[in-house]
Scaffold this motif. Structure first.
Motif, mmCIF file in Angstrom:
data_model
loop_
_atom_site.group_PDB
_atom_site.id
_atom_site.type_symbol
_atom_site.label_atom_id
_atom_site.label_comp_id
_atom_site.label_asym_id
_atom_site.label_seq_id
_atom_site.Cartn_x
_atom_site.Cartn_y
_atom_site.Cartn_z
ATOM 1 N N THR A 1 0.797 -1.037 0.062
ATOM 2 C CA THR A 1 0.007 0.021 -0.152
ATOM 3 C C THR A 1 0.724 1.218 -0.033
ATOM 4 O O THR A 1 0.691 2.163 -0.527
ATOM 5 N N VAL A 2 1.845 1.246 0.702
ATOM 6 C CA VAL A 2 2.691 2.198 0.722
ATOM 7 C C VAL A 2 3.531 2.688 -0.309
ATOM 8 O O VAL A 2 3.911 3.613 -0.733
ATOM 9 N N THR A 3 4.000 1.365 -1.011
ATOM 10 C CA THR A 3 4.631 1.501 -2.385
ATOM 11 C C THR A 3 3.607 2.092 -3.403
ATOM 12 O O THR A 3 4.129 3.055 -4.194
ATOM 13 N N VAL A 4 2.662 1.867 -3.566
ATOM 14 C CA VAL A 4 1.639 2.298 -4.552
ATOM 15 C C VAL A 4 1.481 3.686 -4.227
ATOM 16 O O VAL A 4 1.517 4.765 -4.839
ATOM 17 N N ALA A 5 1.226 4.170 -2.795
ATOM 18 C CA ALA A 5 1.221 5.441 -2.259
ATOM 19 C C ALA A 5 2.575 6.231 -3.040
ATOM 20 O O ALA A 5 2.525 7.389 -3.559
ATOM 21 N N SER A 6 3.517 5.866 -2.667
ATOM 22 C CA SER A 6 4.888 6.308 -3.266
ATOM 23 C C SER A 6 4.975 6.818 -4.866
ATOM 24 O O SER A 6 5.283 7.693 -5.014
ATOM 25 N N LEU A 7 4.432 5.658 -5.436
ATOM 26 C CA LEU A 7 4.477 5.712 -6.872
ATOM 27 C C LEU A 7 3.398 7.149 -7.250
ATOM 28 O O LEU A 7 3.347 7.494 -8.478
ATOM 29 N N CYS A 8 2.507 7.218 -6.722
ATOM 30 C CA CYS A 8 1.557 8.376 -7.074
ATOM 31 C C CYS A 8 1.737 9.418 -6.246
ATOM 32 O O CYS A 8 0.613 10.233 -5.995
ATOM 33 N N GLY A 9 2.710 9.686 -5.600
ATOM 34 C CA GLY A 9 3.011 10.933 -4.779
ATOM 35 C C GLY A 9 2.212 11.132 -3.684
ATOM 36 O O GLY A 9 2.255 12.221 -3.048
ATOM 37 N N VAL A 10 1.694 9.964 -2.862
ATOM 38 C CA VAL A 10 1.090 10.224 -1.557
ATOM 39 C C VAL A 10 1.861 10.175 -0.579
ATOM 40 O O VAL A 10 2.745 8.917 -0.195
ATOM 41 N N ASP A 11 1.900 11.232 0.467
ATOM 42 C CA ASP A 11 2.644 10.999 1.931
ATOM 43 C C ASP A 11 1.632 10.449 2.868
ATOM 44 O O ASP A 11 0.699 10.851 3.193
ATOM 45 N N VAL A 12 2.076 9.024 3.177
ATOM 46 C CA VAL A 12 1.093 8.213 3.716
ATOM 47 C C VAL A 12 0.899 8.739 5.265
ATOM 48 O O VAL A 12 -0.271 8.732 5.683
ATOM 49 N N GLU A 13 1.830 9.496 5.761
ATOM 50 C CA GLU A 13 1.553 10.027 7.122
ATOM 51 C C GLU A 13 0.612 11.125 7.018
ATOM 52 O O GLU A 13 -0.454 11.200 8.017
ATOM 53 N N ARG A 14 0.626 12.340 6.026
ATOM 54 C CA ARG A 14 -0.420 13.031 5.744
ATOM 55 C C ARG A 14 -1.770 12.253 5.518
ATOM 56 O O ARG A 14 -2.967 12.999 6.121
ATOM 57 N N ALA A 15 -1.699 11.311 4.697
ATOM 58 C CA ALA A 15 -3.183 10.618 4.586
ATOM 59 C C ALA A 15 -3.423 10.168 5.878
ATOM 60 O O ALA A 15 -4.805 10.216 6.043
ATOM 61 N N ALA A 16 -2.949 9.466 6.518
ATOM 62 C CA ALA A 16 -3.324 8.836 7.833
ATOM 63 C C ALA A 16 -3.820 9.767 9.025
ATOM 64 O O ALA A 16 -4.948 9.718 9.591
ATOM 65 N N MET A 17 -3.199 10.935 8.729
ATOM 66 C CA MET A 17 -3.778 12.086 9.736
ATOM 67 C C MET A 17 -5.240 12.502 9.404
ATOM 68 O O MET A 17 -5.988 12.724 10.254
ATOM 69 N N ARG A 18 -5.821 12.151 8.179
ATOM 70 C CA ARG A 18 -7.294 12.276 8.074
ATOM 71 C C ARG A 18 -8.295 11.490 8.885
ATOM 72 O O ARG A 18 -9.140 11.625 9.436
ATOM 73 N N TYR A 19 -7.368 10.482 9.562
ATOM 74 C CA TYR A 19 -8.205 9.545 10.603
ATOM 75 C C TYR A 19 -7.899 9.897 11.988
ATOM 76 O O TYR A 19 -7.788 9.119 12.745
ATOM 77 N N ALA A 20 -7.435 11.022 12.411
ATOM 78 C CA ALA A 20 -6.955 11.846 13.468
ATOM 79 C C ALA A 20 -8.343 11.585 14.306
ATOM 80 O O ALA A 20 -8.406 11.534 15.665
ATOM 81 N N ASN A 21 -9.681 11.835 13.735
ATOM 82 C CA ASN A 21 -10.967 11.498 13.961
ATOM 83 C C ASN A 21 -11.884 11.017 12.903
ATOM 84 O O ASN A 21 -11.111 10.828 12.028
ATOM 85 N N CYS A 22 -12.972 10.450 13.241
ATOM 86 C CA CYS A 22 -13.595 9.840 12.221
ATOM 87 C C CYS A 22 -13.674 11.148 10.982
ATOM 88 O O CYS A 22 -14.202 11.890 11.394
ATOM 89 N N PRO A 23 -13.466 10.566 9.850
ATOM 90 C CA PRO A 23 -13.303 11.744 8.748
ATOM 91 C C PRO A 23 -14.909 12.198 8.371
ATOM 92 O O PRO A 23 -14.778 13.114 7.545
ATOM 93 N N LYS A 24 -15.813 11.306 8.659
ATOM 94 C CA LYS A 24 -17.165 11.528 8.249
ATOM 95 C C LYS A 24 -17.701 12.474 9.345
ATOM 96 O O LYS A 24 -18.509 13.473 8.993
ATOM 97 N N CYS A 25 -17.625 12.111 10.664
ATOM 98 C CA CYS A 25 -18.471 12.645 11.730
ATOM 99 C C CYS A 25 -17.639 13.657 12.664
ATOM 100 O O CYS A 25 -18.254 14.512 13.258
ATOM 101 N N GLY A 26 -16.282 13.566 12.309
ATOM 102 C CA GLY A 26 -15.302 14.154 13.289
ATOM 103 C C GLY A 26 -15.051 13.791 14.542
ATOM 104 O O GLY A 26 -14.487 14.553 15.342
#
Lengths: 100, 100
Positions: free
Chosen positions: B64-89
């Protein structure tokens, strides 16, 4: 979760957010959700929108960690297997071409 | 990688180990490898061996991290979306039952 989030912190946060519901759903239904998200990542790769790629990556990571929690896997310990290539032991990987 | 590994360190380590080969393979072949590993995780869930579950979890995370790297996604930044539920907060998630 501050910048510098560890894999263990990520797993704990996902469990704090969704753990009760995940345990009620069970591992098979949770694995199905992971597969759904892998499909959404495939679509995002085809479309190429950077924000959607980041979102779908986060979803795949979150559901992978959820499946791990439901079957007792510590994701940070699991990830340590990749401190070097688990097959050849080297960084960069020196496995024969064609093996990966 | 010491205990306390961050998502960013994990992504960098995977890139140092496999990045050259991943870039040569390209994103579609790399995504296929991710799907293979998801299949192996499905089998491990059926068999229930703890060590195999840990290994297959690490493989899914790594690809998953490899696919992310190949398309320019920073996985730590991506994971921060789950600091709380991204739908209800909220933590724990307060989304209506049935929505997840």
């Amino acid at each position: 979760m501050p910048p510098g989030m560890t894999l263990r912190e990520f797993q704990r946060q996902i469990d704090a957010t969704y753990g009760a519901r995940d345990r009620a759903r069970g591992v098979d239904g949770t694995f199905r959700r992971l597969v759904e998200e892998v499909g959404e990542l495939a679509r995002a790769l085809r479309d190429g929108d950077p924000r959607t790629l980041e979102e779908e990556t986060s979803d795949v990571l979150a559901w992978t960690v959820t499946v791990a929690s439901l079957c007792g896997v510590d994701v940070e310990r699991a990830a340590m297997r990749y401190a070097n290539c688990p097959k050849c032991g080297a960084t960069p990987c020196a496995c024969p071409h064609g093996s990966s």
